[in-house]
Design a protein around this motif. Sequence first.
Motif, PDB file in Angstrom:
ATOM      1  N   ASP A 189      21.848 -39.083  18.764  1.00 17.88           N
ATOM      2  CA  ASP A 189      21.264 -39.878  17.683  1.00 17.88           C
ATOM      3  C   ASP A 189      19.825 -40.194  18.067  1.00 17.88           C
ATOM      4  OD1 ASP A 189      23.538 -40.066  16.072  1.00 17.88           O
ATOM      5  OD2 ASP A 189      24.336 -41.710  17.274  1.00 17.88           O
ATOM      6  N   THR A 190      18.933 -40.027  17.116  1.00 24.38           N
ATOM      7  CA  THR A 190      17.528 -40.318  17.399  1.00 24.38           C
ATOM      8  C   THR A 190      17.045 -41.452  16.503  1.00 24.38           C
ATOM      9  OG1 THR A 190      17.129 -38.047  18.107  1.00 24.38           O
ATOM     10  CG2 THR A 190      15.192 -39.353  17.497  1.00 24.38           C
ATOM     11  N   TYR A 191      16.537 -42.484  17.135  1.00 23.75           N
ATOM     12  CA  TYR A 191      16.057 -43.654  16.407  1.00 23.75           C
ATOM     13  C   TYR A 191      14.539 -43.674  16.418  1.00 23.75           C
ATOM     14  CZ  TYR A 191      20.847 -45.260  17.106  1.00 23.75           C
ATOM     15  OH  TYR A 191      22.206 -45.351  17.110  1.00 23.75           O
ATOM     16  N   GLY A 192      13.955 -44.130  15.308  1.00 24.59           N
ATOM     17  CA  GLY A 192      12.513 -44.309  15.260  1.00 24.59           C
ATOM     18  C   GLY A 192      12.191 -45.773  15.523  1.00 24.59           C
ATOM     19  N   ASP A 193      11.177 -45.973  16.316  1.00 22.16           N
ATOM     20  CA  ASP A 193      10.769 -47.339  16.594  1.00 22.16           C
ATOM     21  C   ASP A 193       9.702 -47.713  15.581  1.00 22.16           C
ATOM     22  OD1 ASP A 193       8.600 -48.662  19.186  1.00 22.16           O
ATOM     23  OD2 ASP A 193       9.648 -49.662  17.552  1.00 22.16           O
TER      24      ASP A 193
ATOM     25  N   HIS B  56      -6.165 -41.918  33.485  1.00 22.33           N
ATOM     26  CA  HIS B  56      -5.671 -40.893  32.573  1.00 22.33           C
ATOM     27  C   HIS B  56      -4.250 -40.484  32.940  1.00 22.33           C
ATOM     28  CE1 HIS B  56     -10.025 -40.369  32.013  1.00 22.33           C
ATOM     29  NE2 HIS B  56      -9.727 -39.852  30.832  1.00 22.33           N
ATOM     30  N   LEU B  57      -3.532 -39.968  31.959  1.00 23.91           N
ATOM     31  CA  LEU B  57      -2.263 -39.286  32.222  1.00 23.91           C
ATOM     32  C   LEU B  57      -2.290 -37.955  31.481  1.00 23.91           C
ATOM     33  CD1 LEU B  57       0.516 -42.050  31.784  1.00 23.91           C
ATOM     34  CD2 LEU B  57      -0.359 -41.093  33.939  1.00 23.91           C
ATOM     35  N   ASN B  58      -1.903 -36.898  32.178  1.00 22.67           N
ATOM     36  CA  ASN B  58      -1.726 -35.600  31.521  1.00 22.67           C
ATOM     37  C   ASN B  58      -0.242 -35.433  31.222  1.00 22.67           C
ATOM     38  OD1 ASN B  58      -4.423 -35.128  31.887  1.00 22.67           O
ATOM     39  ND2 ASN B  58      -4.139 -33.067  32.714  1.00 22.67           N
ATOM     40  N   MET B  59       0.073 -35.247  29.942  1.00 21.53           N
ATOM     41  CA  MET B  59       1.478 -35.222  29.547  1.00 21.53           C
ATOM     42  C   MET B  59       1.755 -34.015  28.658  1.00 21.53           C
ATOM     43  SD  MET B  59       1.735 -39.308  28.781  1.00 21.53           S
ATOM     44  CE  MET B  59       0.270 -39.391  27.789  1.00 21.53           C
ATOM     45  N   PHE B  60       3.017 -33.643  28.634  1.00 22.31           N
ATOM     46  CA  PHE B  60       3.401 -32.539  27.759  1.00 22.31           C
ATOM     47  C   PHE B  60       3.832 -33.128  26.412  1.00 22.31           C
ATOM     48  CE2 PHE B  60       6.332 -29.656  25.737  1.00 22.31           C
ATOM     49  CZ  PHE B  60       5.639 -28.452  25.818  1.00 22.31           C
ATOM     50  N   PRO B  61       3.225 -32.681  25.308  1.00 22.99           N
ATOM     51  CA  PRO B  61       3.551 -33.260  23.996  1.00 22.99           C
ATOM     52  C   PRO B  61       4.887 -32.745  23.453  1.00 22.99           C
ATOM     53  CG  PRO B  61       1.859 -31.574  23.749  1.00 22.99           C
ATOM     54  CD  PRO B  61       2.167 -31.650  25.209  1.00 22.99           C
ATOM     55  N   LEU B  62       5.927 -33.486  23.755  1.00 23.98           N
ATOM     56  CA  LEU B  62       7.288 -33.091  23.380  1.00 23.98           C
ATOM     57  C   LEU B  62       7.506 -33.261  21.887  1.00 23.98           C
ATOM     58  CD1 LEU B  62       8.985 -35.190  26.183  1.00 23.98           C
ATOM     59  CD2 LEU B  62       9.101 -32.685  26.066  1.00 23.98           C
ATOM     60  N   ARG B  63       7.977 -32.215  21.256  1.00 19.50           N
ATOM     61  CA  ARG B  63       8.367 -32.355  19.858  1.00 19.50           C
ATOM     62  C   ARG B  63       9.796 -32.881  19.818  1.00 19.50           C
ATOM     63  NH1 ARG B  63       5.192 -30.725  15.788  1.00 19.50           N
ATOM     64  NH2 ARG B  63       3.346 -29.487  16.274  1.00 19.50           N
ATOM     65  N   LYS B  64      10.054 -33.737  18.828  1.00 18.31           N
ATOM     66  CA  LYS B  64      11.347 -34.430  18.757  1.00 18.31           C
ATOM     67  C   LYS B  64      12.530 -33.462  18.707  1.00 18.31           C
ATOM     68  CE  LYS B  64      12.273 -36.563  14.711  1.00 18.31           C
ATOM     69  NZ  LYS B  64      13.096 -35.640  13.966  1.00 18.31           N
TER      70      LYS B  64
ATOM     71  N   THR C 200      16.970 -56.391  21.786  1.00 18.48           N
ATOM     72  CA  THR C 200      18.171 -56.112  22.582  1.00 18.48           C
ATOM     73  C   THR C 200      18.690 -54.700  22.310  1.00 18.48           C
ATOM     74  OG1 THR C 200      19.512 -57.116  20.822  1.00 18.48           O
ATOM     75  CG2 THR C 200      18.879 -58.548  22.656  1.00 18.48           C
ATOM     76  N   PHE C 201      17.808 -53.845  21.758  1.00 21.70           N
ATOM     77  CA  PHE C 201      18.247 -52.505  21.355  1.00 21.70           C
ATOM     78  C   PHE C 201      19.026 -51.771  22.458  1.00 21.70           C
ATOM     79  CE2 PHE C 201      17.809 -47.920  21.072  1.00 21.70           C
ATOM     80  CZ  PHE C 201      18.188 -47.667  19.761  1.00 21.70           C
ATOM     81  N   PHE C 202      18.431 -51.691  23.644  1.00 14.93           N
ATOM     82  CA  PHE C 202      19.072 -50.906  24.706  1.00 14.93           C
ATOM     83  C   PHE C 202      20.357 -51.573  25.190  1.00 14.93           C
ATOM     84  CE2 PHE C 202      14.530 -49.701  24.980  1.00 14.93           C
ATOM     85  CZ  PHE C 202      14.694 -48.391  24.556  1.00 14.93           C
ATOM     86  N   MET C 203      20.291 -52.882  25.356  1.00 18.91           N
ATOM     87  CA  MET C 203      21.484 -53.614  25.800  1.00 18.91           C
ATOM     88  C   MET C 203      22.623 -53.444  24.786  1.00 18.91           C
ATOM     89  SD  MET C 203      19.287 -54.944  27.986  1.00 18.91           S
ATOM     90  CE  MET C 203      18.214 -56.138  27.246  1.00 18.91           C
ATOM     91  N   ASP C 204      22.279 -53.497  23.504  1.00 14.63           N
ATOM     92  CA  ASP C 204      23.300 -53.341  22.459  1.00 14.63           C
ATOM     93  C   ASP C 204      23.939 -51.954  22.529  1.00 14.63           C
ATOM     94  OD1 ASP C 204      22.590 -55.856  21.659  1.00 14.63           O
ATOM     95  OD2 ASP C 204      21.423 -55.211  19.903  1.00 14.63           O
TER      96      ASP C 204
ATOM     97  N   TRP D  15      10.199 -42.195  19.585  1.00  9.09           N
ATOM     98  CA  TRP D  15      11.552 -41.783  19.254  1.00  9.09           C
ATOM     99  C   TRP D  15      12.446 -42.172  20.421  1.00  9.09           C
ATOM    100  CZ3 TRP D  15      11.633 -40.771  14.390  1.00  9.09           C
ATOM    101  CH2 TRP D  15      10.635 -39.991  13.777  1.00  9.09           C
ATOM    102  N   ILE D  16      13.647 -42.619  20.104  1.00  7.33           N
ATOM    103  CA  ILE D  16      14.613 -42.953  21.152  1.00  7.33           C
ATOM    104  C   ILE D  16      15.855 -42.103  20.926  1.00  7.33           C
ATOM    105  CG2 ILE D  16      15.998 -44.785  22.172  1.00  7.33           C
ATOM    106  CD1 ILE D  16      13.771 -46.587  20.455  1.00  7.33           C
ATOM    107  N   HIS D  17      16.142 -41.224  21.874  1.00 11.11           N
ATOM    108  CA  HIS D  17      17.327 -40.366  21.776  1.00 11.11           C
ATOM    109  C   HIS D  17      18.484 -41.007  22.532  1.00 11.11           C
ATOM    110  CE1 HIS D  17      14.594 -37.193  20.409  1.00 11.11           C
ATOM    111  NE2 HIS D  17      13.859 -37.379  21.497  1.00 11.11           N
ATOM    112  N   VAL D  18      19.620 -41.101  21.875  1.00 12.89           N
ATOM    113  CA  VAL D  18      20.830 -41.610  22.525  1.00 12.89           C
ATOM    114  C   VAL D  18      21.811 -40.442  22.548  1.00 12.89           C
ATOM    115  CG1 VAL D  18      22.686 -43.316  22.418  1.00 12.89           C
ATOM    116  CG2 VAL D  18      20.374 -43.950  21.673  1.00 12.89           C
TER     117      VAL D  18
END
Length: 285
Positions: free
Chosen positions: A261-265, A237-245, A70-74, A278-281
Amino acid sequence: TTAADRSPDTAAGLAPIEAPQHDPDVHQDFGENPAEVRDTNHYQDEYIKGFVDKWDDYIGWEGRAASEGTFFMDQLRARGVEKVLDVATGTGFNSVQLLEAGFETVSADGSAEMLAKAFANGRERGHVLRVVQADWRWLNRDVHGEYDAIICLGNSFTHLFSERDRRKALAEFYAMLSHDGVLILDQRNYDSILDDGFSSKHKYYYSGDTVTAEPEYLDEGLARFRYTFHDDGSVYHLNMFPLRKDYVRRLMREVGFQKIDTYGDFQDTYSQDTPDFWIHVAEKT
Ligand code: SAM
């Protein structure tokens, strides 16, 4: 006579030269040099019907519900959120969850293919999703109203290939939020993939081990992942940009978010101590 008989190449003992006949529903077009495809617009060509149809095998709704809990709902409830805009609806997992949790939800995505699937998935579960096709870079043109929260989940922001596009998208998100609104945006932990080096790249297993996702090419400007579906052997395949936190956190701050706030999963990880996501709020006030 057959076509082969008429072909001068065949007559000369060479293989006939033919344009390959690819089915655009199952064949992604990355051209001759896939590692050179670094284009924000290319997501439209990557989420083709075949891949979209397999997407739910990849994310696995039940497994995902269990790992996200329920992380996001919370997070949303703690801030008194009522109206949510899901800007990366995909096949609708988060939108459906939000609707079922009672949030007023609008579901946007730039991919019509994805939205069609999300709508169908919603119907199957007794919902009518309010879907809007909108690219993040022009979000305010296509989506109206003000939202208490915007979610951009499932490692979606990674599709933007220039800093200009990232700033533009974040600014559009910021503008659509109420004065004390919140943006929740997640990303794969690319720092660990980049810093540990390509040689130690690991495979990510989903839905048991029916789907494998693994980096196929990696540099500071591109993470190209291969998705193998073991039930029918299909590969996308997906081509993605490797975002640094810390880079993402800095951009968020620079467009105006005050508190990030950045949470680690820590769930579902292959290595013991490194989060996969990583989840940024990010809060406006
Ligand atoms: N959130 C979903 C999930 O977790 O399953 C979907 C994630 S999928 C990796 C990324 C989604 O972002 C796709 O549905 C894609 O169409 C969308 N997307 C990528 N770039 C976009 C852009 N510039 N504007 C709008 N949507 C975009």
